[in-house]
Design an enzyme around this catalytic site. Sequence first.
Site, mmCIF file in Angstrom:
data_model
loop_
_atom_site.group_PDB
_atom_site.id
_atom_site.type_symbol
_atom_site.label_atom_id
_atom_site.label_comp_id
_atom_site.label_asym_id
_atom_site.label_seq_id
_atom_site.Cartn_x
_atom_site.Cartn_y
_atom_site.Cartn_z
ATOM 1 N N GLY A 86 0.818 -1.211 0.000
ATOM 2 C CA GLY A 86 0.000 0.000 0.000
ATOM 3 C C GLY A 86 0.844 1.250 0.000
ATOM 4 O O GLY A 86 0.532 2.236 0.670
ATOM 5 N N ALA A 87 1.935 1.227 -0.796
ATOM 6 C CA ALA A 87 2.938 2.302 -0.748
ATOM 7 C C ALA A 87 2.645 3.446 -1.697
ATOM 8 O O ALA A 87 3.459 4.364 -1.821
ATOM 9 C CB ALA A 87 4.324 1.724 -1.048
ATOM 10 N N ASP A 130 -1.213 -7.465 -5.911
ATOM 11 C CA ASP A 130 -2.497 -7.591 -5.223
ATOM 12 C C ASP A 130 -2.251 -8.486 -4.012
ATOM 13 O O ASP A 130 -2.057 -9.695 -4.150
ATOM 14 C CB ASP A 130 -3.532 -8.216 -6.151
ATOM 15 C CG ASP A 130 -4.873 -8.478 -5.478
ATOM 16 O OD1 ASP A 130 -5.001 -8.230 -4.255
ATOM 17 O OD2 ASP A 130 -5.802 -8.950 -6.165
ATOM 18 N N VAL A 131 -2.233 -7.894 -2.826
ATOM 19 C CA VAL A 131 -1.851 -8.649 -1.627
ATOM 20 C C VAL A 131 -2.845 -9.748 -1.271
ATOM 21 O O VAL A 131 -2.519 -10.650 -0.494
ATOM 22 C CB VAL A 131 -1.642 -7.720 -0.409
ATOM 23 C CG1 VAL A 131 -0.512 -6.736 -0.664
ATOM 24 C CG2 VAL A 131 -2.938 -7.013 -0.028
ATOM 25 N N SER A 182 -5.371 -0.446 13.901
ATOM 26 C CA SER A 182 -6.096 0.823 13.989
ATOM 27 C C SER A 182 -6.809 0.901 15.327
ATOM 28 O O SER A 182 -7.120 -0.127 15.942
ATOM 29 C CB SER A 182 -7.123 0.919 12.856
ATOM 30 O OG SER A 182 -8.018 1.993 13.054
ATOM 31 N N TYR A 226 -14.050 -3.387 8.925
ATOM 32 C CA TYR A 226 -12.722 -2.807 9.166
ATOM 33 C C TYR A 226 -12.267 -3.060 10.605
ATOM 34 O O TYR A 226 -11.111 -3.431 10.849
ATOM 35 C CB TYR A 226 -12.788 -1.312 8.865
ATOM 36 C CG TYR A 226 -11.473 -0.581 8.930
ATOM 37 C CD1 TYR A 226 -10.532 -0.714 7.917
ATOM 38 C CD2 TYR A 226 -11.186 0.278 9.989
ATOM 39 C CE1 TYR A 226 -9.330 -0.017 7.958
ATOM 40 C CE2 TYR A 226 -9.994 0.972 10.044
ATOM 41 C CZ TYR A 226 -9.068 0.825 9.027
ATOM 42 O OH TYR A 226 -7.881 1.511 9.072
ATOM 43 N N ALA A 227 -13.185 -2.871 11.568
ATOM 44 C CA ALA A 227 -12.840 -3.088 12.974
ATOM 45 C C ALA A 227 -12.467 -4.541 13.221
ATOM 46 O O ALA A 227 -11.497 -4.840 13.928
ATOM 47 C CB ALA A 227 -14.008 -2.677 13.871
ATOM 48 N N ALA A 241 -11.298 -6.679 11.014
ATOM 49 C CA ALA A 241 -10.023 -6.955 10.352
ATOM 50 C C ALA A 241 -8.860 -6.409 11.169
ATOM 51 O O ALA A 241 -7.835 -7.081 11.345
ATOM 52 C CB ALA A 241 -10.023 -6.351 8.950
ATOM 53 N N LYS A 242 -9.003 -5.199 11.681
ATOM 54 C CA LYS A 242 -7.908 -4.588 12.428
ATOM 55 C C LYS A 242 -7.711 -5.256 13.789
ATOM 56 O O LYS A 242 -6.583 -5.315 14.300
ATOM 57 C CB LYS A 242 -8.156 -3.090 12.588
ATOM 58 C CG LYS A 242 -8.021 -2.312 11.278
ATOM 59 C CD LYS A 242 -6.682 -2.570 10.598
ATOM 60 C CE LYS A 242 -6.405 -1.604 9.461
ATOM 61 N NZ LYS A 242 -5.127 -1.894 8.783
#
Length: 266
Positions: free
Chosen positions: A26-27, A76-77, A155, A167-168, A170-171
Site C-alpha cells: 500500500g505504498a 495484489d496482496v 487501527s 474494518y474493525a 479486520a484490524k
Amino acid sequence: MSQSTPVQSTPAQAGSPHARSAIVTGAAKGLGRAIARELASRGERVALCDVDIDGAADTEQLIRETGGHAEVFGCDVSDEPSVQAVVAAVAERLGPPLILVNNAGVLRDDLLFKMPVDNWDTVMNVHLRGAFLMSRAAQGYMVEHGWGRIINLSSTSALGNAGQANYAAAKAGIQGFTKTLALELGRFGVTANAVAPGFTVTDMTRAVADRLGIGFDELVAREAAATAVHRVGTPEDIAHAVAFFASPHSGFVSGQVLYVAGGPRG
C-alpha cells in the site's frame, strides 16, 4: 548476501543498507508512502508494493529525489500467486526482504444491516488475507537470515467503531495475528509488532468525512478535541513508529500493539 547463503545477522549487519530490503504494501499514497520514505531515509532498499502502479511510481520518485533507493512492484496482496511472485522478485532485485510492513488497506464502511457481503469480503481479503500471504512469503527469508521485522498496521477502530464492522474486525484480527507471529518466529530472530493509528490525515480519512456527511475540517477539529494532545495524526507520526519497530534497536520488543493515537488507548 544471497538467499542461498544462511547468515545469522548481527544488529549491525541488519542495520546496513547493504544487508536488507524492506517491503511496504500500500505504498502508493498516505501512510504507506510516508512509511516507505522514512525507511528509505534510513538506508533501506524499499520495495513499493501496490495495485496502484502510478501512485507507487510517484512515491519512488519522491524517494529517489532525496537519494533513497526504491522500486515499484505491482501486487495484489489478496492474491496468492501475485504475492509469491512479488516477494521472489523483491528478493532477486533488492535482496532478501528482512523488513515487511503490511500496510495495504481499503475502506468499505456501512452499518451492519446495510453492509453487502462483498464489502465484508473485500476488507477481510486486503487486510487480513493480505497480511497473512505477505508474512508467510517473506518470513522464509527472515528465518534463513536469522533476523527479521514484521510490522502490521492495525487501527484504533479495532476497539470498535460504528459503521466499520468489517474494518474493525479486520484490524482486531491483525492484532491477534501479530501476537501469534511473535510467538512462532521469535526464536528465529524475527519480531512482529503492530502499529494502531488513531485519526490520521489521509485520503482514507477524508472518505470517512464524506460517509458521515460533514466537512473534513469539521471532522479533524472534532477528532483533535478528543485526543490528549489536541491534534490529529500525520502520516509521518505513524512512519516514525513503524521505523522503530523495523530497526535493529527494537529486538527485545515483539508481539506488541502500539497505539499512535494522541493519548491512551487499548
